[in-house]
Design an enzyme around this catalytic site. Structure first.
Site, PDB file in Angstrom:
ATOM      1  N   GLU A   1      -1.585  -9.077   3.840  1.00 55.53           N
ATOM      2  CA  GLU A   1      -1.384  -9.405   5.230  1.00 55.53           C
ATOM      3  C   GLU A   1      -2.775  -9.477   6.019  1.00 55.53           C
ATOM      4  O   GLU A   1      -3.103 -10.228   6.867  1.00 55.53           O
ATOM      5  CB  GLU A   1      -0.533  -8.461   6.229  1.00 55.53           C
ATOM      6  CG  GLU A   1      -1.280  -7.129   6.595  1.00 55.53           C
ATOM      7  CD  GLU A   1      -1.279  -6.148   5.489  1.00 55.53           C
ATOM      8  OE1 GLU A   1      -1.062  -6.681   4.273  1.00 55.53           O
ATOM      9  OE2 GLU A   1      -2.006  -5.081   5.698  1.00 55.53           O
TER      10      GLU A   1
ATOM     11  N   HIS B   1      -3.482  -5.238   0.480  1.00 52.84           N
ATOM     12  CA  HIS B   1      -3.063  -5.635   1.766  1.00 52.84           C
ATOM     13  C   HIS B   1      -2.926  -7.028   1.695  1.00 52.84           C
ATOM     14  O   HIS B   1      -3.862  -7.720   2.423  1.00 52.84           O
ATOM     15  CB  HIS B   1      -3.827  -5.147   2.690  1.00 52.84           C
ATOM     16  CG  HIS B   1      -3.506  -3.462   2.984  1.00 52.84           C
ATOM     17  ND1 HIS B   1      -2.520  -3.264   4.068  1.00 52.84           N
ATOM     18  CD2 HIS B   1      -4.060  -2.433   2.359  1.00 52.84           C
ATOM     19  CE1 HIS B   1      -2.694  -1.758   4.032  1.00 52.84           C
ATOM     20  NE2 HIS B   1      -3.628  -1.288   3.032  1.00 52.84           N
TER      21      HIS B   1
ATOM     22  N   CYS C   1       0.691  -1.165  -0.088  1.00 55.29           N
ATOM     23  CA  CYS C   1      -0.151   0.040   0.263  1.00 55.29           C
ATOM     24  C   CYS C   1       0.825   1.383  -0.046  1.00 55.29           C
ATOM     25  O   CYS C   1       1.602   1.776  -0.981  1.00 55.29           O
ATOM     26  CB  CYS C   1      -1.021   0.120   1.114  1.00 55.29           C
ATOM     27  SG  CYS C   1      -2.293   1.108   0.986  1.00 55.29           S
TER      28      CYS C   1
END
Ligand code: MN
Length: 228
Positions: free
Chosen positions: A210, A208, A110
Site C-alpha cells: 500500500e 507494505h 506485515c
C-alpha cells in the site's frame, strides 16, 4: 457491484485526548488502495458482533501493526519483542479464522502476514537481530524499496506481480519462523527471511504494497486481487 472489504482495526490507547478510551484505526494508504481497486473499505472494530458481519463482506485486509503476543505461538516473550495487545490479537485471530471458514479472500500485510501464520499454527521470530542468519534492516522508508525478494514462479503472487525478482520496502523486525500447514512460501529475501506466503484464498506479504505502490505500480495488483 463493488466488493466490501473489511479492514481489521488496529488499536491504541489515546495519549493526546482527555478521553482514555481505546482508538480504532487504519491509515489512508490501505483505504485508498482498496478504493482505487474498486472496493469499499470498512473498518472492523473489536466487538461481539463483528464475527457475524463477516458473511456480509467480500474480503478481509489484515493490516500492519504491533507485534503478535508470543504465547499465541507457544513462546515466552523475548526482551526484544515489541508492544503486544492480547485483546486485539484474539479479536484478529477470531475474524481471520471465520473469514477463512467462509472462504473469503484475505490479504495480509506485515503484522497481518504474521498473525495469519499464527492463526493457522505457525510461529514467528520475535526479533530478527537475535538471529545471526538474518541481515535485515528493520525500519526503512515506507515508499522506498529496501531489499530484493525472489518470488516463486508457481504462485498467485508471481501471477500478480509478473516478476521473479522484486525490490520491496521493509518495515519489520519480526518474521515468519515455522510456516502454517497448508501455506506455501512464495517469496524470500536474500538472507532467507520469508517475505510472502499463500494458499488458495489467502495472500500474505511481509512488505507494505500500500506504500510501495507509489513507486511500483505492480503493487496495486495485490489489492485488485482482493477486490475482485
Ligand atoms: Mn523485509
Amino acid at each position: 457491484m463493488s466488493k466490501l472489504i473489511g479492514i481489521l482495526a488496529e488499536e491504541e490507547q489515546s495519549s493526546s485526548s482527555v478521553f482514555k478510551a481505546v482508538r480504532y484505526f487504519t491509515n489512508s494508504y490501505y483505504a485508498d488502495a482498496i478504493t482505487l481497486s474498486g472496493g469499499i473499505p470498512i473498518l472492523l472494530l473489536r466487538s461481539s458482533l463483528t464475527s457475524t458481519i463477516i458473511s456480509r463482506l467480500d474480503g478481509l485486509l489484515v493490516q500492519g501493526g504491533v507485534d503478535v503476543t508470543p504465547s499465541l505461538y507457544n513462546e515466552e516473550k523475548s526482551k526484544l519483542c515489541g508492544n503486544t495487545q492480547i485483546e486485539e490479537d484474539l479479536f484478529h485471530l477470531e475474524i481471520i479464522k471465520e473469514a477463512n471458514r467462509l472462504n473469503k479472500k484475505i490479504l495480509g500485510i506485515c503484522r497481518g502476514c504474521q498473525i495469519i501464520n499464527v492463526a493457522f499454527g505457525g510461529s514467528l521470530y520475535q526479533d530478527l537481530s537475535e538471529f545471526t542468519i538474518f541481515n535485515h534492516k528493520a525500519y526503512e522508508e515506507p515508499t522506498k524499496a529496501s531489499h530484493l525478494v525472489k518470488v516463486n514462479k508457481e504462485s498467485q503472487l508471481f501471477n500478480l506481480l509478473n516478476k521473479e525478482k522484486v525490490m520491496v520496502n521493509s518495515l519489520h523486525h519480526q518474521a515468519l519462523k515455522e510456516v502454517a500447514k497448508d501455506f506455501k512460501v512464495t517469496a524470500r529475501a536474500e538472507d532467507g527471511c520469508i517475505e510472502a506466503i499463500e494458499k488458495e484464498n489467502i495472500l500474505a506479504v511481509q512488505w507494505h504494497p500500500e506504500a510501495l505502490r507509489f513507486t511500483d505500480e505492480s503493487m496495486i495488483n495485490l489489492f485488485s486481487w482482493l477486490c475482485n
